[in-house]
Design a protein around this motif. Structure first.
Motif, PDB file in Angstrom:
ATOM      1  N   THR A  78       0.820  -1.206   0.000  1.00 52.14           N
ATOM      2  CA  THR A  78       0.000   0.000   0.000  1.00 52.14           C
ATOM      3  C   THR A  78       0.855   1.257   0.000  1.00 52.14           C
ATOM      4  O   THR A  78       0.331   2.353  -0.074  1.00 52.14           O
ATOM      5  N   GLY A  79       2.149   1.065   0.140  1.00 51.44           N
ATOM      6  CA  GLY A  79       3.021   2.223   0.029  1.00 51.44           C
ATOM      7  C   GLY A  79       3.466   2.777   1.355  1.00 51.44           C
ATOM      8  O   GLY A  79       4.381   3.570   1.426  1.00 51.44           O
ATOM      9  N   GLU A  80       2.833   2.389   2.425  1.00 48.82           N
ATOM     10  CA  GLU A  80       3.265   2.929   3.713  1.00 48.82           C
ATOM     11  C   GLU A  80       3.616   1.780   4.658  1.00 48.82           C
ATOM     12  O   GLU A  80       2.911   0.795   4.746  1.00 48.82           O
ATOM     13  N   VAL A  81       4.717   1.982   5.349  1.00 50.45           N
ATOM     14  CA  VAL A  81       5.176   0.942   6.266  1.00 50.45           C
ATOM     15  C   VAL A  81       4.718   1.305   7.668  1.00 50.45           C
ATOM     16  O   VAL A  81       4.980   2.405   8.153  1.00 50.45           O
ATOM     17  N   ALA A  82       4.015   0.376   8.289  1.00 54.60           N
ATOM     18  CA  ALA A  82       3.489   0.683   9.613  1.00 54.60           C
ATOM     19  C   ALA A  82       4.577   0.537  10.667  1.00 54.60           C
ATOM     20  O   ALA A  82       5.480  -0.285  10.529  1.00 54.60           O
ATOM     21  N   VAL A  83       4.471   1.357  11.696  1.00 49.77           N
ATOM     22  CA  VAL A  83       5.446   1.283  12.792  1.00 49.77           C
ATOM     23  C   VAL A  83       5.337  -0.067  13.486  1.00 49.77           C
ATOM     24  O   VAL A  83       6.329  -0.636  13.927  1.00 49.77           O
TER      25      VAL A  83
END
Lengths: 255, 989
Positions: B621-626
């Motif tokens: 999705t393009g964003e890496v979760a913390v």
């Protein structure tokens, strides 16, 4: 998918041939000239791999960089060199998550291994695409190579990672059994095979990506036969021996 | 996030359906759990009955004075002739040096050649074909054919399990060691049962031991002198043997020992590495031949009258056989058949041939005759004990072997006044009389053991067989009494001579004793050594059936789910495949013993892999979760702890790091450091308290009892810190405070936990609305789950000891990361529905892997010495099987089974909270059911593979060392999981 092909088949074939040849040469030199093996001289062999294979990969992939108008050859080389440590950090992190030992004793080997993995995975896209976020995302998140250039970059990278993972998996096996020792022999013959396979890929890029990926995984796996050993040796040299030494030590202490 | 696109008409039909179905479907959903629990219990019961043989170790010991209780005491002329021979005259051991039997040999040399196959010793013409490894121990064959009266080759039959340790135990105790010898030595290898070596030491015999260090582990304090050599390195063929050779010959010339044990390992190791048909094996055998030749030479030189070895018995024996590949452990003929060679240096008189050759001679060599007897290893302890004249080991169920008994010269001497009363002086008859009186003691001793065993053991012996044994016993002893009475009456002047039939009377008596002893041995073998393959097969089948039931109920629930939200479900197939792949390789890995050893690391490897996959999926999705990154970091922490746990296991101490710091002598400058280390867990605990408080207080719907639970937990944590501070002795506390901290604080914590649990159960059964006043089922579920966890957590925390708070923090963080998975929510957004765990089993898999990791993280491992026994004594000083058992079980399964299973609802809750959509109420419980089912399936699948593995490897070398403990742990874990799922479903639905 066939429509945009930025790189011709002979060119791609030559590229892969060169890369594979360099690995073969390293293997040959390490085996015959120095009589090193990954088990006995881990960091030396890895260092040799790095010295020979690294420049070739950077040089060759920089030749096929995408935006030739805006980016000179040396610029691409610089990008590749920049990508090398970054990729190594990511790889080292991954290796440690998966069980690579940490400590000063292992520092050198882990560093060499991560740099080499970085050359397999991070450096080619860094040379070819630079820091273009869209391209990186397309290649690594979607697993869907749209152009032959994508395949050229992403499939070996996936192959290396999966190969390394598969190589790490059988580590707890006790290495007393003879069939396990044959891992290394298979490696050499497969490197040759792999060079032939790559030509197919680039030529027949129209195949559905699943089929390619499976074949590529196999290739990557073979490509990484030496690497499988790297993972075993680098990350867990003492683990491999574990099943043999483990029980005895317990016995000794009881007695 | 787009909302659920439900058509209005569909929603209407749903809600009516849902209201109808809600109450009824609660039981419909719970029922499969109970069905599965029943099936699993049945399968495990059947399999365990077939596979795990149990025997209770008795802690009684035989003593010289016990003989007076037996009906066998022959009144000696020094005693009053009128005294009953059943009576209580004093033991005669002091008077003439006789204890239970008259010593027949003075010194005993036992040479054990590990894994000595029968065909290594027996001449090759006993077999159809001569193999290269035969006829190598020529010295023994030559002796057996030349000195037929004093030396003899036996085919010795061992009882499985044919591993060295179990065999040595069997040889010395005269019993049949099983996998689970329930007794005091649970976990530690030292033998606490009565045994030959103990009796030797106890009766003033000096024992000299050399060779395999297993002996020293089994008998740590019994040897006068010992030269143990490490036996672990299988590749090392020579260290042990050379060590033995170095000491053996010089020792033979010394007179400061009575029993010499020399244990060679070379043949066993050569078999393991090269197999039987190999040059190293033949070289080893030839080497042994030379050594034995020298030994025999020395003994013969010293065998003159008054010399060192005038009355010595030499025994050369194997502890078990081996297959052609060098494996042993199982019960095939090759593994079970070993050999025993015995040579007496005091020749028995000529009539020995009548005893030896009468029944047992097998084959003729061209010219010379060679005879081979049969010998049960079971009989070894009692035969040796009777020859040496020491009490028979209490638990021995063997019979004195007649041939071995006849080999020694002194058993032919008339030594008993009673013999004269029979009026017979033929050597054969006096031998028979000696043998009968020994057998009488033997029979009485075996009967005494069987009686005590069937009274006290956990699983007794079949009643019908016992009755049969009793009949045999009373027959045998009854006829012995008759004979004795007869003999006595003849002494009293009636002067009846029974010469004409003495031999036949005695022979009858021998036969009736033998019948009894054989009956006992058969019964014992049946109960203690044979796998019941039928039961095992049935168990396995039931287990496989239960897997099918599991899959079927998952399908049913999935169908139910579909009725709420019709959707096409092919989008998540990659994830399902990944999960199946990960579970499968984890399960298959149990087929290898090295993977079982490395299970903790493998689990963390897979957990890390799943974390990396999460990262990859979410980078889609393009964003890496913390959370993903945090999860990986957490995995690193878990991994290192597991590795340090394994190194602790190797060292063999289970103390925590803090403990080892405290116990070693460190300079005073370190005391501050130690104090800080002691405070560290308390610091972590306070963080934990704050965290718990935040979590609980965030739930604004929970009104009643909330403060009760919060306060209870905080009180528990305070008590815990008091307990730890007092335990660590860093503060000089008064005696009362110490007592309070050590004993009462833990007990208060246990009772608070119990109170919470009972309160929750009561309020749920009586009035659910009281504790859960909210109508929203998601919040209600959260409340119940939180109170359930808080009821358990403090008890588990204190049992974990100082590592507890860290473990809890890791656990909470890990759980939080898993529930917050971005791509878990992503599926919802894509398909527009809350798809439930069936389409995304990854979190459930991670949950289960995390549980496995936590098991190893907390310092457990799958062997019995991996149990943390210290945890059972927190708050208690004295041992009570129920109390301590419960505490130990909670400690063992707490953090790896109880907490994870009971907190599964959070997986579902968080998903429902993340998606922020209004779901139909029933869906929550359907998802919960799915999560429970999938969790159960993962556990059941790995356990099934463990069972299959144990079935396949039941003859494996490590079966008792590794596979069986793993089986026990897995099976118990599965049952605990099932029970907890049932309990959870009762509470949560």
């Amino acid at each position: 998918m066939m429509a945009v092909s930025e790189i011709t088949t002979p060119k791609a074939a030559a590229l892969h041939l060169l890369c594979s040849l360099s690995l073969l040469v390293v293997h040959w030199v390490a085996c015959n000239l120095y009589s090193w093996s990954l088990i006995t001289h881990t960091s030396e062999t890895l260092g040799l791999c790095l010295i020979v294979h690294g420049p070739i990969v950077i040089g060759v992939y920089s030749l096929v960089r995408r935006d030739r108008q805006h980016c000179s050859y040396w610029m691409a080389v610089a990008r590749g060199l920049l990508g090398l440590p970054v990729g190594a950090l990511v790889m080292a992190f991954g290796a440690i998550v998966l069980g690579a030992p940490v400590g000063i004793r292992y520092l050198k080997r882990t560093a060499y291994w991560s740099l080499l993995m970085s050359i397999f995975t991070f450096v080619p896209p860094a040379c070819v695409f630079g820091s273009s976020r869209v391209d990186w995302h397309r290649i690594f998140a979607h697993f869907k190579p749209e152009e032959s250039l994508d395949a050229l970059v992403s499939l070996p990278a996936y192959g290396s990672v999966i190969g390394a993972w598969i190589g790490a998996w059988p580590m707890p096996l006790d290495w007393e059994r003879p069939w396990q020792a044959e891992f290394s022999c298979v490696g050499i013959s497969c490197t040759v095979l792999e060079a032939r396979d790559h030509m197919h890929h680039c030529g027949v890029a129209a195949l559905s990506f699943r089929v390619i990926s499976i074949r590529e995984i196999r290739c990557g796996f073979y490509h990484l036969r030496p690497l499988i050993f790297l993972v075993q040796v680098v990350s867990c040299l003492h683990h491999i021996r574990m099943p043999c030494t483990f029980v005895p030590m317990k016995k000794v202490n009881r007695g | 996030m787009s909302g659920p696109r439900l058509r209005p008409d569909h929603r209407d039909s749903l809600s009516s359906f849902q209201y109808k179905g809600m109450v009824a479907s609660k039981w419909a959903m719970i029922r499969p759990f109970f069905l599965i629990l029943t099936l699993h219990s049945l399968a495990i019961y059947l399999f365990t009955r077939g596979f795990l043989l149990t025997r209770t170790e008795l802690s009684s010991f035989s003593h010289c004075s016990d003989k007076s209780q037996s009906p066998c005491s022959i009144p000696s002329p020094t005693n009053n002739a009128n005294a009953s021979f059943l009576g209580d005259h004093p033991p005669k051991s002091e008077s003439n040096g006789q204890c239970w039997t008259r010593p027949a040999v003075d010194r005993l040399v036992i040479i054990i050649l590990d894994a000595l196959r029968f065909d290594f010793v027996a001449p090759s013409f006993f077999f159809e074909e001569k193999k290269p490894w035969m006829d190598k121990l020529e010295v023994l064959q030559k002796l057996a054919s030349n000195d037929r009266t004093s030396s003899r080759i036996f085919k010795a039959i061992a009882d499985p399990p044919t591993t060295s340790l179990q065999r040595l135990k069997g040889l010395t105790t005269g019993g049949l060691p099983t996998f689970i010898d329930v007794g005091n030595s649970f976990g530690a290898p030292a033998i606490v049962e009565d045994n030959l070596i103990f009796q030797l030491a106890n009766n003033g015999k000096r024992v000299l031991m050399m060779g395999d260090d297993t002996w020293v582990k089994l008998f740590p304090h019994h040897f006068n002198e010992s030269y143990p050599y490490p036996s672990f390195n299988v590749k090392d063929l020579d260290t042990v043997d050379n060590g033995v050779i170095e000491h053996l010959l010089p020792s033979l010339l010394r007179d400061d020992w009575d029993v010499l044990i020399a244990h060679f390992l070379g043949v066993d190791h050569a078999g393991h590495i090269y197999g039987v048909d190999s040059t190293p094996m033949i070289a080893k055998l030839e080497q042994y031949n030379n050594i034995l030749e020298e030994v025999v030479q020395v003994l013969k030189n010293q065998s003159g009258s008054g010399a060192l070895h005038e009355n010595t018995l030499l025994v050369v024996m194997g502890d078990h056989g081996q297959t052609l590949n060098g494996d042993h452990g199982g019960g095939t003929a090759e593994e079970v058949e070993t050999s025993l060679f015995a040579m007496s240096l005091k020749n028995p008189p000529a009539p020995v041939a009548t005893v030896l050759d009468k029944n047992y001679c097998h084959l003729d060599l061209d010219g010379k005759k060679i005879c081979i007897g049969t010998f049960q290893q079971l009989d070894f302890a009692v035969t040796m004990a009777s020859l040496l004249g020491i009490p028979f080991p209490f638990g021995s169920i063997g019979r004195i072997n007649p041939e071995l008994y006849a080999l020694t010269g002194r058993t032919w001497e008339t030594h008993n006044q009673c013999a004269e009363k029979f009026g017979s002086h033929s050597t054969l008859e006096s031998w028979m009389l000696n043998y009968v009186s020994s057998l009488c003691v033997n029979t009485w001793q075996v009967k005494r053991y069987i009686d005590l065993y069937s009274m006290t053991s956990v699983i007794g012996l079949p009643a019908e067989d016992l009755r049969y044994i009793n009949v045999l016993y009373s027959q045998a002893q009854g006829s012995w009494l008759d004979i004795m009475k007869f003999a006595l009456s003849s002494e009293n002047g009636t002067n009846i001579r029974i010469t004409d039939n003495t031999a036949s009377v005695l022979q009858r008596q021998i036969d009736s004793y033998s019948r009894f002893l054989e009956g006992v041995a058969e019964l014992a073998r049946f109960a203690w050594t044979e796998f019941n393959l039928m039961l095992m097969g049935f168990g396995l089948c039931v287990m496989l059936t239960s897997l099918c039931v599991h899959l079927y109920s998952i399908r049913t629930v999935h169908g139910l789910c579909k009725s709420y939200y019709p959707f096409s479900g092919s989008s998540a197939s990659l994830r399902i495949l990944t999960v199946i792949f990960l579970v499968a390789i984890r399960a298959v890995s149990f087929l290898s013993n090295s993977y079982i050893l490395a299970e903790g690391r493998v689990a963390s490897f897979l957990l890390g892999t799943s974390g990396i996959l999460n990262l990859w999926f979410s980078s889609d999705t393009g964003e890496v979760a913390v959370e993903d990154l945090l999860f990986l970091v957490l995995n690193i922490i878990i991994r290192f702890s597991i590795e340090s746990g394994i190194s602790k296991e190797t060292i063999g101490s289970s103390s925590s790091i803090v403990h080892s710091f405290g116990s070693t002598d460190i300079e005073k400058g370190w005391s501050l450091m130690i104090g800080l280390l002691e405070l560290l867990p308390i610091l972590a605990l306070s963080i934990l308290v704050v965290l718990i408080y935040i979590i609980i207080s965030r739930n604004s719907f929970w009104k009643r009892l909330k403060h009760f639970y919060t306060m209870g937990n905080i009180l528990c944590c305070m008590l815990m810190s008091v307990h730890w501070i007092v335990e660590s002795n860093i503060i000089a506390a008064s005696e009362e405070l110490k007592n309070f901290g050590k004993t009462f604080a833990p007990r208060i914590i246990y009772s608070i936990g119990l109170l919470h649990f009972v309160l929750l159960a009561l309020s749920l059964t009586i009035n659910k609305k009281y504790i859960v006043p909210v109508s929203n089922p998601t919040d209600a579920l959260a409340i119940v789950a939180t109170s359930m966890l808080s009821a358990w957590s403090s008890t588990i925390l204190i049992l974990l000891g100082r590592q507890g708070p860290n473990v809890a923090l890791v656990c909470i963080l890990g759980a939080w990361c898993i529930t917050r998975l971005k791509w878990a929510a992503q599926v919802d957004a894509e398909s527009g529905t809350a798809t439930g765990p069936i389409f995304n089993p990854m979190p459930v898999l991670q949950w289960s892997l995390l549980a496995v990791c936590l098991f190893f993280y907390t310092g457990h491992w799958c062997t019995f010495d991996g149990l943390r026994y210290a945890a059972a004594f927190i708050g208690f000083e004295h041992f009570n099987i129920v109390q301590q058992g419960i505490l130990l079980a909670i400690d063992t399964f707490g953090v790896s089974h109880i907490i994870p299973v009971l907190s599964i609802p959070f997986l579902v809750i968080s998903k429902h909270q993340i998606s922020k959509k209004k779901h139909p109420d029933g869906l929550l419980f359907i998802n919960l059911t799915q999560a429970f089912l999938i969790y159960g399936l993962i556990t059941a699948f790995t356990t099934t593979l463990t069972i299959i593995c144990v079935t396949i490897q039941r003859r494996h070398l490590m079966v008792w060392g590794l596979f069986a403990p793993k089986y026990v742990f897995d099976v118990l874990g599965l049952l605990v999981t099932d029970v907890l799922i049932c309990v959870g479903s009762l509470f949560y639905y």
